[in-house]
Scaffold this motif. Structure first.
Motif, PDB file in Angstrom:
ATOM      1  N   SER A  15       0.826  -1.210   0.000  1.00 32.11           N
ATOM      2  CA  SER A  15       0.000   0.000   0.000  1.00 32.11           C
ATOM      3  C   SER A  15       0.860   1.259   0.000  1.00 32.11           C
ATOM      4  CB  SER A  15      -0.952   0.000   1.198  1.00 32.11           C
ATOM      5  OG  SER A  15      -0.253  -0.068   2.420  1.00 32.11           O
ATOM      6  N   GLY A  16       1.990   1.221   0.701  1.00 36.19           N
ATOM      7  CA  GLY A  16       2.894   2.362   0.673  1.00 36.19           C
ATOM      8  C   GLY A  16       3.512   2.555  -0.699  1.00 36.19           C
ATOM      9  N   GLN A  17       3.880   1.436  -1.339  1.00 33.66           N
ATOM     10  CA  GLN A  17       4.449   1.506  -2.688  1.00 33.66           C
ATOM     11  C   GLN A  17       3.423   2.066  -3.666  1.00 33.66           C
ATOM     12  OE1 GLN A  17       7.886  -0.287  -3.041  1.00 33.66           O
ATOM     13  NE2 GLN A  17       7.809   1.530  -4.307  1.00 33.66           N
ATOM     14  N   ALA A  18       2.165   1.647  -3.522  1.00 34.63           N
ATOM     15  CA  ALA A  18       1.116   2.160  -4.402  1.00 34.63           C
ATOM     16  C   ALA A  18       0.896   3.658  -4.185  1.00 34.63           C
ATOM     17  CB  ALA A  18      -0.184   1.393  -4.161  1.00 34.63           C
ATOM     18  N   LEU A 136      15.793  -8.227  -9.389  1.00 34.90           N
ATOM     19  CA  LEU A 136      16.638  -7.575  -8.400  1.00 34.90           C
ATOM     20  C   LEU A 136      15.817  -7.339  -7.137  1.00 34.90           C
ATOM     21  CD1 LEU A 136      15.433  -4.469  -8.550  1.00 34.90           C
ATOM     22  CD2 LEU A 136      17.050  -4.240 -10.418  1.00 34.90           C
ATOM     23  N   VAL A 137      16.493  -6.970  -6.072  1.00 32.15           N
ATOM     24  CA  VAL A 137      15.828  -6.532  -4.845  1.00 32.15           C
ATOM     25  C   VAL A 137      15.787  -5.012  -4.846  1.00 32.15           C
ATOM     26  CG1 VAL A 137      16.056  -6.366  -2.331  1.00 32.15           C
ATOM     27  CG2 VAL A 137      16.429  -8.564  -3.471  1.00 32.15           C
ATOM     28  N   ALA A 138      14.630  -4.456  -4.512  1.00 34.92           N
ATOM     29  CA  ALA A 138      14.501  -3.012  -4.307  1.00 34.92           C
ATOM     30  C   ALA A 138      13.846  -2.839  -2.941  1.00 34.92           C
ATOM     31  CB  ALA A 138      13.667  -2.366  -5.408  1.00 34.92           C
ATOM     32  N   HIS A 139      14.674  -2.789  -1.904  1.00 38.49           N
ATOM     33  CA  HIS A 139      14.190  -2.814  -0.522  1.00 38.49           C
ATOM     34  C   HIS A 139      13.893  -1.398  -0.036  1.00 38.49           C
ATOM     35  CE1 HIS A 139      15.197  -3.154   4.000  1.00 38.49           C
ATOM     36  NE2 HIS A 139      13.936  -3.477   3.810  1.00 38.49           N
ATOM     37  N   PRO A 140      12.603  -1.074   0.175  1.00 40.07           N
ATOM     38  CA  PRO A 140      12.226   0.252   0.666  1.00 40.07           C
ATOM     39  C   PRO A 140      12.152   0.262   2.190  1.00 40.07           C
ATOM     40  CG  PRO A 140      10.253  -0.949   0.121  1.00 40.07           C
ATOM     41  CD  PRO A 140      11.413  -1.921  -0.087  1.00 40.07           C
ATOM     42  N   PRO A 148      12.790   8.151   1.679  1.00 45.53           N
ATOM     43  CA  PRO A 148      13.286   8.121   0.299  1.00 45.53           C
ATOM     44  C   PRO A 148      14.267   7.003  -0.040  1.00 45.53           C
ATOM     45  CG  PRO A 148      14.343   9.899   1.520  1.00 45.53           C
ATOM     46  CD  PRO A 148      13.285   9.329   2.424  1.00 45.53           C
ATOM     47  N   LEU A 149      14.887   6.372   0.939  1.00 46.56           N
ATOM     48  CA  LEU A 149      15.947   5.418   0.610  1.00 46.56           C
ATOM     49  C   LEU A 149      15.394   4.104   0.065  1.00 46.56           C
ATOM     50  CD1 LEU A 149      19.073   5.008   0.763  1.00 46.56           C
ATOM     51  CD2 LEU A 149      18.633   3.687   2.836  1.00 46.56           C
ATOM     52  N   VAL A 150      16.063   3.579  -0.964  1.00 48.26           N
ATOM     53  CA  VAL A 150      15.797   2.230  -1.464  1.00 48.26           C
ATOM     54  C   VAL A 150      17.148   1.547  -1.678  1.00 48.26           C
ATOM     55  CG1 VAL A 150      14.804   0.804  -3.296  1.00 48.26           C
ATOM     56  CG2 VAL A 150      13.677   2.933  -2.625  1.00 48.26           C
ATOM     57  N   GLU A 151      17.296   0.347  -1.117  1.00 48.63           N
ATOM     58  CA  GLU A 151      18.495  -0.461  -1.333  1.00 48.63           C
ATOM     59  C   GLU A 151      18.256  -1.370  -2.538  1.00 48.63           C
ATOM     60  OE1 GLU A 151      20.252  -1.063   3.139  1.00 48.63           O
ATOM     61  OE2 GLU A 151      18.515  -2.277   2.570  1.00 48.63           O
ATOM     62  N   VAL A 152      19.055  -1.199  -3.567  1.00 48.19           N
ATOM     63  CA  VAL A 152      18.927  -2.015  -4.776  1.00 48.19           C
ATOM     64  C   VAL A 152      20.052  -3.043  -4.784  1.00 48.19           C
ATOM     65  CG1 VAL A 152      19.028  -2.004  -7.290  1.00 48.19           C
ATOM     66  CG2 VAL A 152      17.779  -0.205  -6.078  1.00 48.19           C
ATOM     67  N   VAL A 153      19.655  -4.318  -4.924  1.00 52.48           N
ATOM     68  CA  VAL A 153      20.625  -5.411  -4.814  1.00 52.48           C
ATOM     69  C   VAL A 153      20.440  -6.356  -5.997  1.00 52.48           C
ATOM     70  CG1 VAL A 153      21.593  -7.177  -3.307  1.00 52.48           C
ATOM     71  CG2 VAL A 153      20.305  -5.263  -2.308  1.00 52.48           C
ATOM     72  N   ARG A 175      13.317   8.668  -5.265  1.00 50.26           N
ATOM     73  CA  ARG A 175      14.039   7.847  -4.292  1.00 50.26           C
ATOM     74  C   ARG A 175      15.542   8.118  -4.332  1.00 50.26           C
ATOM     75  NH1 ARG A 175      10.256   7.364  -1.161  1.00 50.26           N
ATOM     76  NH2 ARG A 175       9.855   9.245  -2.370  1.00 50.26           N
ATOM     77  N   GLN A 176      16.161   7.941  -3.178  1.00 47.63           N
ATOM     78  CA  GLN A 176      17.616   7.931  -3.076  1.00 47.63           C
ATOM     79  C   GLN A 176      18.060   6.467  -3.162  1.00 47.63           C
ATOM     80  OE1 GLN A 176      19.908  10.376  -2.805  1.00 47.63           O
ATOM     81  NE2 GLN A 176      18.361  11.998  -2.936  1.00 47.63           N
ATOM     82  N   VAL A 177      18.821   6.124  -4.190  1.00 44.40           N
ATOM     83  CA  VAL A 177      19.156   4.728  -4.463  1.00 44.40           C
ATOM     84  C   VAL A 177      20.546   4.399  -3.939  1.00 44.40           C
ATOM     85  CG1 VAL A 177      19.510   2.994  -6.264  1.00 44.40           C
ATOM     86  CG2 VAL A 177      17.689   4.709  -6.503  1.00 44.40           C
ATOM     87  N   VAL A 178      20.608   3.358  -3.118  1.00 48.87           N
ATOM     88  CA  VAL A 178      21.877   2.785  -2.676  1.00 48.87           C
ATOM     89  C   VAL A 178      22.022   1.436  -3.370  1.00 48.87           C
ATOM     90  CG1 VAL A 178      23.108   1.734  -0.731  1.00 48.87           C
ATOM     91  CG2 VAL A 178      21.954   3.933  -0.447  1.00 48.87           C
ATOM     92  N   THR A 179      23.118   1.238  -4.088  1.00 47.19           N
ATOM     93  CA  THR A 179      23.321  -0.005  -4.822  1.00 47.19           C
ATOM     94  C   THR A 179      24.391  -0.847  -4.141  1.00 47.19           C
ATOM     95  OG1 THR A 179      22.773   1.104  -6.905  1.00 47.19           O
ATOM     96  CG2 THR A 179      23.900  -1.022  -7.057  1.00 47.19           C
ATOM     97  N   LEU A 180      24.016  -2.050  -3.738  1.00 48.77           N
ATOM     98  CA  LEU A 180      24.988  -2.976  -3.162  1.00 48.77           C
ATOM     99  C   LEU A 180      25.676  -3.748  -4.284  1.00 48.77           C
ATOM    100  CD1 LEU A 180      23.085  -2.354  -0.699  1.00 48.77           C
ATOM    101  CD2 LEU A 180      23.671  -4.646   0.130  1.00 48.77           C
TER     102      LEU A 180
END
Length: 311
Positions: A15-18, A136-140, A148-153, A175-180
């Motif tokens: 619901s938050g993503q929507a 991929l993973v897009a962890h909010p 705003p942060l999303v971890e993209v793995v 979003r602010q994207v952090v890529t592992l």
């Protein structure tokens, strides 16, 4: 490319993503299996908008227009043509495997599956999806539409084009994207959080401080400091020599248990499991829950200032 977005799951994350995607002008299909789950999702999205309206960051007209961009259904055929699907179902491998098969069956030919998992590894999930090149993973982080942060793995097979498309969409969503570079349990933020939780629970069990004083120390030192500078920037500012001296004094005394602590086990046994139970480390009633919800959202409200104009 203009992505057509799907969300599989109607819980808090879904619901938050929507709320986020329709708030940024994206037509969004949400898949939920139960009528009850679909209705809870609809109410949660509407409540998120009501909170923004109360804060002066959105209008009733913007809310109405946004809700018209959202379709909630139990029919996976509605995913037809979707090119990017956020998976937000339970942390159960069998459930996720079935969901991935459904998305591959009904979504677009090169549909990207982005799991919102907070605990399962990208490699493990990539093996389930049938097309790991587009996984991929897009962890909010909660609240998803505000923080705003999303971890993209990526998993090992994730292509550069998949990563580029994911980053482009997430940045379009503000979003602010952090890529592992590779997947590790808990990714980044949950590893930091677990270290703090473990040490805090140990301090409680040793009767060093109260929950309120531990939280006060975090809010008015750790939290405020790292709201404007980075953790490792601060390490450099202090300097290696002083940090080494501090570490030599503190490291031997830090909690290093790899077992669930007694305070947690006892709470689960006694039904004191947190906010939903009305008691955990704190007692919770309607007033304290409302106060918490307001404080949880307040630092992130500026991230949606531009939603007011979207109709």
């Amino acid at each position: 490319m203009q992505e057509k977005i799907g969300i599989y799951g109607t819980g808090t994350i879904g619901s938050g993503q929507a709320t986020l995607t329709i708030g940024n002008g994206c037509e969004t299909v949400v898949i939920g299996h139960s009528k009850g789950g679909q209705e809870r999702c609809r109410r949660a999205v509407a409540r998120n908008w009501d909170d923004l309206i109360a804060a002066g960051l959105a209008t009733e007209a913007a809310k109405t227009a946004a809700l018209e961009r959202m379709t909630i259904t139990d029919d996976p055929a509605a995913l037809a043509g979707c090119t990017f699907v956020f998976e937000a179902v339970s942390e159960d491998l069998a459930v996720k495997r079935q969901v991935y098969q459904t998305i591959r069956t009904h979504g677009g030919g090169d549909v990207i599956i982005a799991s919102c998992t907070s605990s399962l590894g990208a490699e493990e999930l990539g093996d389930l999806c049938g097309d790991p090149e587009h996984f991929l993973v897009a962890h909010p982080f909660q609240p998803v539409h505000l923080q705003p942060l999303v971890e993209v793995v990526p998993c090992g097979a994730t292509t550069e084009d998949t990563m580029a498309r994911a980053k482009a969409l997430l940045e379009r969503l503000g979003r602010q994207v952090v890529t592992l570079k590779k997947s590790v349990p808990g990714f980044l933020v949950n590893r930091f959080a677990q270290a703090l939780f473990r040490e805090s629970l140990d301090l409680l069990e040793k009767d060093v401080a109260t929950p309120a004083d531990i939280d006060r120390a975090v809010k008015y030192a750790v939290g405020m400091r790292y709201a404007s500078i980075g953790l490792l920037e601060y390490f450099d500012a202090v300097g290696f020599e002083l940090e080494r001296a501090i570490a030599e004094n503190v490291y031997p005394t830090l909690c290093n248990t790899d077992k669930i602590q007694k305070i947690v086990s006892d709470g689960i046994r006694d039904g004191r499991t947190g906010q939903k139970a009305g008691e955990g480390l704190y007692r919770w009633d309607e007033d304290s829950l409302a106060d918490f919800r307001g404080r949880l959202q307040e630092p992130f409200l500026k991230s949606v200032e531009n939603w007011t104009a979207r109709k």
